[in-house]
Each structure stands twice: as structure tokens, then as C-alpha cells.
Design an enzyme around this catalytic site. Structure first.
Site, short mmCIF file in Angstrom:
data_model
loop_
_atom_site.label_atom_id
_atom_site.label_comp_id
_atom_site.label_asym_id
_atom_site.label_seq_id
_atom_site.Cartn_x
_atom_site.Cartn_y
_atom_site.Cartn_z
N HIS B 57 43.91 -36.78 7.86
CA HIS B 57 45.29 -37.43 8.61
C HIS B 57 45.45 -38.79 8.71
O HIS B 57 45.89 -39.45 9.47
CB HIS B 57 45.55 -36.78 9.96
CG HIS B 57 45.61 -35.09 9.78
ND1 HIS B 57 46.58 -34.40 8.96
CD2 HIS B 57 44.91 -33.98 10.11
CE1 HIS B 57 46.25 -33.10 8.91
NE2 HIS B 57 45.39 -32.92 9.56
N HIS B 219 49.57 -29.48 7.75
CA HIS B 219 48.71 -28.73 6.71
C HIS B 219 49.63 -27.97 5.87
O HIS B 219 48.88 -26.85 5.30
CB HIS B 219 47.67 -27.87 7.27
CG HIS B 219 47.03 -28.70 8.72
ND1 HIS B 219 47.49 -28.48 9.83
CD2 HIS B 219 46.14 -29.60 8.57
CE1 HIS B 219 46.70 -29.25 10.81
NE2 HIS B 219 46.00 -29.97 9.77
#
Lengths: 330, 330
Positions: B57, B219
């Protein structure tokens, strides 16, 4: 095309509008909607700093407008030079009475339009000096450096030139130190995937899966070789070698490093590249003084990365360190 | 996979190494190589601020470590929670004797590991309070807000909580204002293309070309609907509607806006989205106080964007404005 656009022919229009709305504390739009101006510009008595270039390279060019950075930026269509009028309007917006230095990249359209804009400005009594960035090592041999393209090294040139202007440098002093900055820069790009102009709808060049293009330009200009995609550490080693073989710096020199994504490469991969880049630079006896990593100069959603190394000296180091207030961390 | 990696199983290892090398003026590595620490941490007498989360991320989470920001960050494998040991090591690194507030996102693994780490820290005499971010509007109905995921709103929570700690806030004061910050945040993600874990080699979810997934998680967690890809202005309008219908703010409230790319979406498209986002927010009588645009919280090379809106008040506004020194502009 999986992307967020409205009318593909109005991408630049919408981009500039959204940018200026987001950062109205730092920038404003000139009367010419293709000229972005620092909110505090022009600063009376300060040399004005201008750049310009095609869109699609965001955050280059306009996102570097701000305090102690660029005073005005001429915005071109996607991958196209701004017009001479936009450059000359930018000169006027940036001029605080001490003249303007235009720091831009070596592309045919930009060269032509800056030249015309400079003539227009001269007629208006605005003195304009120019520095042309040519840091892209693979775009021509060193013996023909004047033919090389300007790429991410421009960011260092802007930072150094702008800092000098903020510190009260004269027109000639600002030009000279910006020229020194770009003379001390070398860059290389490696492409893993192409990009698509929204109004065209398909890539204007190809990079086959499993391969990479070493030395690619910011608009897909061909590199020096296409080869099978290697491990990150091999790619990084190759990038450092190409850049530093050309640079030929004596041991002990301090350098600033910029690792930029080309658009669609995730930040973690740039960190992975940097792990080897810093090791390799140090192995040559150079000292990495400061590193910048992120999407600093992109090409829409191109996959790939660029490396820029700038040699520092006692004059440029403090200029690199001057605090800025633009929309990018520098 | 067109990407810069070495051993796909060592992506996190190499990422952290390259990050710490680049920013050794701001961060250091703890003895535990999965814990990144601000160079000035721990600050004696200051409440320590910790977060942690899965890798992939970037710049979240570790790139937000620094002065007036996070003191220590626990780094997980790609898309996986850091271990309890990493969280507890981070607590120890961040503790300047005044205890630690852990500000993290609502995922099962993180919840479990933070809980275990807190027990370990308590045994060592370190007091730990926690705030769990749950700003992702589409991950559960408002009536079950405790089930919602934490996404880019975490950045505002970190900034506000860290600023309060730097200003000498007590453990409880820091916890309370960080809780307020995230309570006042709403986020939504729109996905246009999936991402691939390097060790897996193919996407673990699909987004068909010509479609978009509204409400997608970081995700690839399914959103609320898949529909034909619309114009940017329609997407932006939809994002603002979903976020503000849930937020229900009275006219006149000032808000901070964060438009983040998910990894492979170019910056110019985020500016295009913002053009409509700001118009729509203003049309509801709210005032945009500050806007952040860029790759602030990504998911490898996922294509898409997130919108976060945080309502401000007299307490949180000056905290948002406190100058920080981390590797991101905040």
C-alpha cells in the site's frame, strides 16, 4: 481504456481545472487558462522562473509551481509543447521587474515556442534568459549532448534555479546556476509498458511482455536496446552504470538521486530499485546526499522508472536544501 | 508481470531496505527489520504514535514515519498484517515514557495482532491505547460501522493524532482526537483494474475492461456494484454522493479532501476527478479547506482511486495544519 476521463479531447482542460481547485492556496490560473502561476508571483525585484511542457507528465510541470519554486508554468496539450503565446504569457506573469529565466526541456516544439515567446517578451521589455535541459543520457552520445532530451533532471534544475532566484540572484546568476545544475545531471529511463493518449485510444508504441526497453524517452522514444526483463537489482545496476559511465565523477563527490516512476509502477518497486541504486553509487566512491523517490515526472500510465543523478557542490547543495512550498515534496 | 522485483518472496524485505536507505535522514530501522522508526523517536515525555499494516500500500504505512507524524510503523508482508511481535517492538521503539497510541485499520489480522501486542507491552509497563479506523463506507452499513474497513482516512487520523501528541497531548487526549478524526472521515474506492501479488503471478480478482467496481476494498474486496465505466464526472459525482449521504454534514462545515490513486492511475486523472469532486462538495454547502491529491494509499498497481472526506472543527483544523517532516507532503 480503464481510466477517469470526460471528453478525451479536453483532458488537459479538466486536469488543469482540477489541479487549480485543489491547490488554490499555492497557485492561481492566469487569464490564459494554459498558464499556472504561483499565488505569490510575481515577486517584485525577484528573477521570475518559468517552465513549460506537454501535459501527461504530471506532476511535471505545473505541480512544481509555488514559493521558492516555479513562478509560472505554460501547459501544453498531451505530449505537446505549450504555444509560444502560453510561454510569453507565463513570462509576463512571472516577471517582477528583474527579468525571467526559462528552464525547459530539449524538444523541438518547446525550443521553437520558447524562442518565439522570448522575442515577444523582449518587445515588451522583459528580459528572458533560457537554460535547456538535456540530461537524458541515452538520447544522444555525450559528444552531442546538445541533442539530448530533457527529462527528470529538470526538477533539480528548477529547484536549484528557483532557490537562487529566491535568494536574490541576478538574472545571469540564476541562469548560470541552473545551467550548472543540469550540466551536473544525468538521467536514464527504463520502460516496461506503454501508455495511451486518451484521444487515440491505443498505445503509440509497444513493449512486449517479458521485455524491457532501456533508455526509453518520456513519450516512448526508442531506447538503446530492448532486452528480456531482468531482476530489479540487475536493472538498477545497469541504470547506474549507464548514468555514471557518462557522468565520470571523481570519488568523494556528493550526489542527489531521484528515482521516479513513469506512472503505473508502484512505489514499492521504486524502493526496491533504490536499494541497489544506492549500493552501486556508493560502490563508486560517491556519497548520496539526498534521495527523492516517487512519481515526480511521469508519462501517463507508462510502466517503468527513471534514475537521475546530480553531482552537487558547495553552491548547489544549500540551494537544493532551501525549503519550498509547492504541491510536491522537494 | 512487468515489474521491478528480485525474489518475489522477498519483496517486502527489499522494499524496506530501499526505503530506509533513501530516507535515512528521517527514519531508521529497528533491530526488528519489520519495524521502521522515526529518527527522533522516542521523544521523552511525548505520547508515541504507532501504526502498522500489510505492505503493497506504499506510501502507506511506513512512508508516513517522521517528525510530527508516526513514531514507529510495523510492516507486514504483502497485504498481510504485521506480526504481534512487530507491533509490540514498534510500541517499545515509540514509547518515550508517556505510553503509546496505536492508530490502525480494521482488519481481522491487525485487530488480533494489535491486541496481543498490547498485552505484551502492558507486561513491560507500556500503556497502549488504540483507535481502529473504519472509514470505508461501502464495506458495511452505517449501523454496523464497527465492521467497516479502514482505508485512506487513516492518513488523516495519523496526522491529527500525531500532531496532538507533538503538542503535548496526554495519552487519552491523543486517543480521543484521533478517534474524532476517523469518526469524521468517510472514504470510498472505485476500481478499474486489479493488481497482482508478485509471488502469485496473476490477479486474485478481476475487473472486466469497460467496467468499474464501486466500493472496492484495498485488497480487491468486492464493492457494492459493478457497472459500465462512466465518465470521470459521473464517477466523481457518485463517489461524493455515496460518501456524503453517509456523512450527513450540516451546511457550512469545513472538510479536508484526499483523492488517492490506487497505484497505476495517473495523477492527471486524479486532478480530473477532483474538478467534479470539489464542485459537488461545494454544491452541498460544505467548504473544502484543504485538498491532497496523489498516490497516498495504494494497492500495488491497482487501477482506480479513492475519495476521503474528513469534517473539520476548531480542534482538528490546526492539528491538520501542523507542519510535518516525513517522506510525504501532508
Amino acid at each position: 481504456m480503464q481510466r477517469f476521463v470526460n471528453n478525451p479531447d479536453l483532458v488537459v482542460e479538466d486536469t488543469v481545472k482540477g489541479f487549480v481547485k485543489a491547490h488554490s492556496d499555492i497557485v492561481r490560473l492566469a487569464e490564459n487558462p494554459r498558464v499556472v502561476v504561483a499565488k505569490n508571483a510575481p515577486v517584485k525585484g525577484k528573477v521570475g522562473i518559468v517552465t513549460g511542457g506537454g501535459s501527461g507528465h504530471e506532476p511535471a510541470f505545473m505541480s512544481y509551481t509555488g514559493k521558492n519554486m516555479l513562478d509560472a508554468v505554460a501547459v501544453g496539450e498531451l505530449f505537446s509543447s505549450p504555444t509560444a503565446k502560453s510561454f510569453s504569457d507565463a513570462f509576463r506573469e512571472a516577471n517582477g521587474g528583474a527579468g525571467v529565466v526559462c528552464l525547459y526541456g530539449n524538444y523541438a516544439g518547446d525550443n521553437m515556442n520558447v524562442k518565439m515567446a522570448t522575442k515577444l517578451a523582449t518587445k515588451e521589455g522583459i528580459e528572458v534568459l533560457t537554460v535547456v535541459a538535456n540530461d537524458d543520457v541515452c538520447s544522444a552520445p555525450l559528444s552531442e549532448r546538445e541533442k539530448r532530451r530533457g527529462v527528470a533532471g529538470e526538477i533539480f534544475m528548477w529547484k536549484i534555479g528557483s532557490a537562487k532566484a529566491s535568494q536574490g540572484g541576478s538574472l545571469e546568476e540564476v541562469r548560470a546556476v541552473a545551467q550548472k545544475a543540469i550540466d551536473n545531471c544525468r538521467s536514464i529511463g527504463v520502460g516496461l509498458g506503454p501508455c495511451t493518449l486518451p484521444a487515440v485510444g491505443h498505445p503509440n508504441f509497444q513493449i512486449e511482455p517479458g521485455t524491457m526497453e532501456v533508455g526509453i524517452g518520456h513519450h516512448g522514444e526508442p531506447g538503446v536496446r530492448v532486452e528480456p526483463l531482468k531482476k530489479a537489482e540487475d536493472v538498477a545496476r545497469d541504470m547506474v552504470k549507464i548514468v555514471l559511465d557518462d557522468h565520470d565523477l571523481p570519488a568523494g563527490v556528493e550526489v542527489a538521486v531521484l528515482v521516479s516512476g513513469l506512472g503505473a509502477t508502484p512505489l514499492n518497486e521504486l524502493y526496491i530499485l533504490n536499494d541497489t541504486i544506492e549500493t552501486e553509487i556508493s560502490a563508486r566512491g560517491l556519497k548520496v546526499y539526498k534521495t527523492f523517490i516517487g512519481n515526480y515526472f511521469t508519462s501517463l500510465e507508462m510502466v517503468g522508472a527513471t534514475l537521475t543523478v546530480m553531482a552537487l557542490d558547495d553552491e548547489t547543495k544549500p540551494l537544493l536544501d532551501l525549503e519550498t512550498r509547492c504541491t510536491m515534496l522537494l
